[in-house]
Design a protein around this motif. Structure first.
Motif, PDB file in Angstrom:
ATOM      1  N   GLU A 148       0.833  -1.202   0.000  1.00  0.00           N
ATOM      2  CA  GLU A 148       0.000   0.000   0.000  1.00  0.00           C
ATOM      3  C   GLU A 148       0.867   1.252   0.000  1.00  0.00           C
ATOM      4  O   GLU A 148       2.034   1.230   0.370  1.00  0.00           O
ATOM      5  CB  GLU A 148      -0.909  -0.007   1.228  1.00  0.00           C
ATOM      6  CG  GLU A 148      -1.885  -1.184   1.266  1.00  0.00           C
ATOM      7  CD  GLU A 148      -2.762  -1.149   2.504  1.00  0.00           C
ATOM      8  OE1 GLU A 148      -2.534  -0.279   3.372  1.00  0.00           O
ATOM      9  OE2 GLU A 148      -3.658  -1.996   2.596  1.00  0.00           O
ATOM     10  N   GLY A 149       0.256   2.357  -0.422  1.00  0.00           N
ATOM     11  CA  GLY A 149       0.938   3.643  -0.379  1.00  0.00           C
ATOM     12  C   GLY A 149       1.738   3.915  -1.637  1.00  0.00           C
ATOM     13  O   GLY A 149       1.676   3.196  -2.632  1.00  0.00           O
ATOM     14  N   SER A 150       2.513   4.973  -1.584  1.00  0.00           N
ATOM     15  CA  SER A 150       3.320   5.399  -2.728  1.00  0.00           C
ATOM     16  C   SER A 150       4.457   4.421  -2.978  1.00  0.00           C
ATOM     17  O   SER A 150       4.771   3.575  -2.136  1.00  0.00           O
ATOM     18  CB  SER A 150       3.901   6.791  -2.452  1.00  0.00           C
ATOM     19  OG  SER A 150       4.878   6.714  -1.415  1.00  0.00           O
TER      20      SER A 150
ATOM     21  N   GLU B 145       6.956   4.622  -0.194  1.00  0.00           N
ATOM     22  CA  GLU B 145       6.583   3.834   0.994  1.00  0.00           C
ATOM     23  C   GLU B 145       6.890   2.362   0.799  1.00  0.00           C
ATOM     24  O   GLU B 145       7.397   1.688   1.707  1.00  0.00           O
ATOM     25  CB  GLU B 145       5.094   4.014   1.282  1.00  0.00           C
ATOM     26  CG  GLU B 145       4.742   5.286   2.026  1.00  0.00           C
ATOM     27  CD  GLU B 145       3.264   5.310   2.389  1.00  0.00           C
ATOM     28  OE1 GLU B 145       2.949   5.246   3.592  1.00  0.00           O
ATOM     29  OE2 GLU B 145       2.435   5.397   1.466  1.00  0.00           O
ATOM     30  N   ARG B 146       6.576   1.852  -0.395  1.00  0.00           N
ATOM     31  CA  ARG B 146       6.769   0.430  -0.654  1.00  0.00           C
ATOM     32  C   ARG B 146       8.249   0.055  -0.705  1.00  0.00           C
ATOM     33  O   ARG B 146       8.629  -1.052  -0.320  1.00  0.00           O
ATOM     34  CB  ARG B 146       6.059   0.030  -1.950  1.00  0.00           C
ATOM     35  CG  ARG B 146       4.546  -0.089  -1.750  1.00  0.00           C
ATOM     36  CD  ARG B 146       3.861  -0.541  -3.011  1.00  0.00           C
ATOM     37  NE  ARG B 146       3.680   0.570  -3.941  1.00  0.00           N
ATOM     38  CZ  ARG B 146       3.480   0.408  -5.245  1.00  0.00           C
ATOM     39  NH1 ARG B 146       3.466  -0.801  -5.776  1.00  0.00           N
ATOM     40  NH2 ARG B 146       3.292   1.449  -6.023  1.00  0.00           N
TER      41      ARG B 146
ATOM     42  N   ALA C 218       9.212  -0.283   2.841  1.00  0.00           N
ATOM     43  CA  ALA C 218       8.521  -1.448   3.403  1.00  0.00           C
ATOM     44  C   ALA C 218       9.186  -2.744   2.940  1.00  0.00           C
ATOM     45  O   ALA C 218       9.310  -3.704   3.718  1.00  0.00           O
ATOM     46  CB  ALA C 218       7.050  -1.433   2.996  1.00  0.00           C
TER      47      ALA C 218
ATOM     48  N   GLU D 163       6.951  13.778  -0.234  1.00  0.00           N
ATOM     49  CA  GLU D 163       6.559  12.411   0.108  1.00  0.00           C
ATOM     50  C   GLU D 163       7.719  11.657   0.749  1.00  0.00           C
ATOM     51  O   GLU D 163       7.526  10.925   1.732  1.00  0.00           O
ATOM     52  CB  GLU D 163       6.076  11.680  -1.146  1.00  0.00           C
ATOM     53  CG  GLU D 163       5.791  10.199  -0.975  1.00  0.00           C
ATOM     54  CD  GLU D 163       4.672   9.882   0.006  1.00  0.00           C
ATOM     55  OE1 GLU D 163       4.459   8.691   0.291  1.00  0.00           O
ATOM     56  OE2 GLU D 163       4.002  10.817   0.503  1.00  0.00           O
TER      57      GLU D 163
ATOM     58  N   ARG E 146       8.086  12.784   4.282  1.00  0.00           N
ATOM     59  CA  ARG E 146       6.991  12.242   5.104  1.00  0.00           C
ATOM     60  C   ARG E 146       7.280  10.790   5.491  1.00  0.00           C
ATOM     61  O   ARG E 146       7.136  10.394   6.663  1.00  0.00           O
ATOM     62  CB  ARG E 146       5.674  12.314   4.329  1.00  0.00           C
ATOM     63  CG  ARG E 146       4.457  11.843   5.140  1.00  0.00           C
ATOM     64  CD  ARG E 146       3.220  11.683   4.280  1.00  0.00           C
ATOM     65  NE  ARG E 146       3.346  10.544   3.369  1.00  0.00           N
ATOM     66  CZ  ARG E 146       3.156   9.283   3.764  1.00  0.00           C
ATOM     67  NH1 ARG E 146       2.871   8.993   5.026  1.00  0.00           N
ATOM     68  NH2 ARG E 146       3.262   8.304   2.887  1.00  0.00           N
ATOM     69  N   VAL E 147       7.735   9.992   4.515  1.00  0.00           N
ATOM     70  CA  VAL E 147       8.027   8.580   4.774  1.00  0.00           C
ATOM     71  C   VAL E 147       9.214   8.449   5.725  1.00  0.00           C
ATOM     72  O   VAL E 147       9.200   7.619   6.652  1.00  0.00           O
ATOM     73  CB  VAL E 147       8.301   7.833   3.450  1.00  0.00           C
ATOM     74  CG1 VAL E 147       8.771   6.407   3.729  1.00  0.00           C
ATOM     75  CG2 VAL E 147       7.045   7.816   2.580  1.00  0.00           C
TER      76      VAL E 147
ATOM     77  N   SER F  31       8.107   9.140   9.200  1.00  0.00           N
ATOM     78  CA  SER F  31       7.367   8.002   9.725  1.00  0.00           C
ATOM     79  C   SER F  31       8.332   6.878  10.142  1.00  0.00           C
ATOM     80  O   SER F  31       8.135   6.230  11.183  1.00  0.00           O
ATOM     81  CB  SER F  31       6.398   7.473   8.656  1.00  0.00           C
ATOM     82  OG  SER F  31       5.740   6.313   9.085  1.00  0.00           O
ATOM     83  N   GLN F  32       9.377   6.664   9.348  1.00  0.00           N
ATOM     84  CA  GLN F  32      10.393   5.648   9.679  1.00  0.00           C
ATOM     85  C   GLN F  32      11.089   5.996  10.987  1.00  0.00           C
ATOM     86  O   GLN F  32      11.298   5.121  11.837  1.00  0.00           O
ATOM     87  CB  GLN F  32      11.427   5.582   8.551  1.00  0.00           C
ATOM     88  CG  GLN F  32      10.921   5.032   7.242  1.00  0.00           C
ATOM     89  CD  GLN F  32      10.877   3.532   7.211  1.00  0.00           C
ATOM     90  OE1 GLN F  32      11.778   2.859   7.706  1.00  0.00           O
ATOM     91  NE2 GLN F  32       9.823   2.983   6.656  1.00  0.00           N
TER      92      GLN F  32
ATOM     93  N   GLN G  59       8.802   5.301  13.938  1.00  0.00           N
ATOM     94  CA  GLN G  59       8.685   3.855  14.198  1.00  0.00           C
ATOM     95  C   GLN G  59       9.935   3.331  14.907  1.00  0.00           C
ATOM     96  O   GLN G  59       9.829   2.510  15.822  1.00  0.00           O
ATOM     97  CB  GLN G  59       8.462   3.109  12.879  1.00  0.00           C
ATOM     98  CG  GLN G  59       7.092   3.334  12.258  1.00  0.00           C
ATOM     99  CD  GLN G  59       6.961   2.644  10.921  1.00  0.00           C
ATOM    100  OE1 GLN G  59       7.709   1.722  10.589  1.00  0.00           O
ATOM    101  NE2 GLN G  59       6.015   3.107  10.125  1.00  0.00           N
TER     102      GLN G  59
END
Length: 203
Positions: free
Chosen positions: A68-70, A73-74, A77, A189, A192-193, A196-197, A200
């Motif tokens: 999921e996501g851009s 993001e993938r 991930a 983007e 933003r990712v 988020s990393q 986490q």
């Protein structure tokens, strides 16, 4: 029994190295005699080749395009998924494979090269579709840049692991590879990712 041997051997080869983790170590880990182990795999080279086959089959089945996501993001991930799948913490297995099993290393290297090129093609296409990558990218040059920098990243000469832990280096490399590609929208983007990393990791 063969599948159990391959699974256990691959896990420990990846953790400790293809030379460092011995057939004696493997027999003890499995709770079997060395004689029994050699009945299934006559030489360590045959066992390492079977482990390489298993690794390549698993990687072929891994769908890097899902998620999921851009695309950004993938990408991050997928790094996490690979880390969780193999628990790799060092480049030592790669160094030992290259030194002690050169023919098998060449086979792995060719597979990874093809896989990386396919992934780059997909990544660039998706990034453009999402409007977050530059439209005018020299793809041939970028592929050569990506591969050469990954080779440098794996070298203890340039990135000794005492100073550059494996996954920190992979994540930093991923970030800088992306900074070459993103436009203004993509940069937002990416930031933003990355934020988020960091959250986490801190959590």
């Amino acid at each position: 029994m063969k599948e159990k041997i391959i699974k256990t051997a691959l896990e420990h080869f990846i953790q400790y190295g293809f030379k460092t983790f011995t057939m004696d170590d493997l027999a003890k880990e499995l709770g079997i005699s060395k004689k029994t182990l050699y009945e299934h795999f006559a030489t360590k080279n045959i066992l390492v080749e079977a482990c390489l086959d298993s690794f390549i089959d698993t990687m072929k089945a891994f769908d890097f395009t899902q998620g999921e996501g851009s695309i950004i993001e993938r990408i991050f991930a997928n790094n996490v998924k690979i880390q969780q799948m193999y628990k790799v913490t060092t480049n030592r297995p790669l160094w030992e494979l290259q030194k002690h099993f050169p023919e098998l290393y060449e086979r792995l290297d060719a597979f990874l090269l093809d896989t990386n090129f396919e992934w780059i093609d997909y990544m660039l296409e998706q990034g453009r579709k999402e409007g977050i990558f530059h439209n005018h990218i020299n793809e041939k040059f970028y592929k050569a840049f990506y591969v050469s920098m990954n080779l440098a990243r794996c070298s203890p000469k340039y990135f000794p692991e005492t100073e550059f832990p494996l996954w920190d280096t992979i994540l930093n490399s991923t970030e800088y590879f992306l900074r070459v590609l993103v436009n203004e929208k993509g940069l937002k983007e990416l930031e933003r990712v990355l934020q988020s990393q960091r959250q986490q990791s801190a959590g």
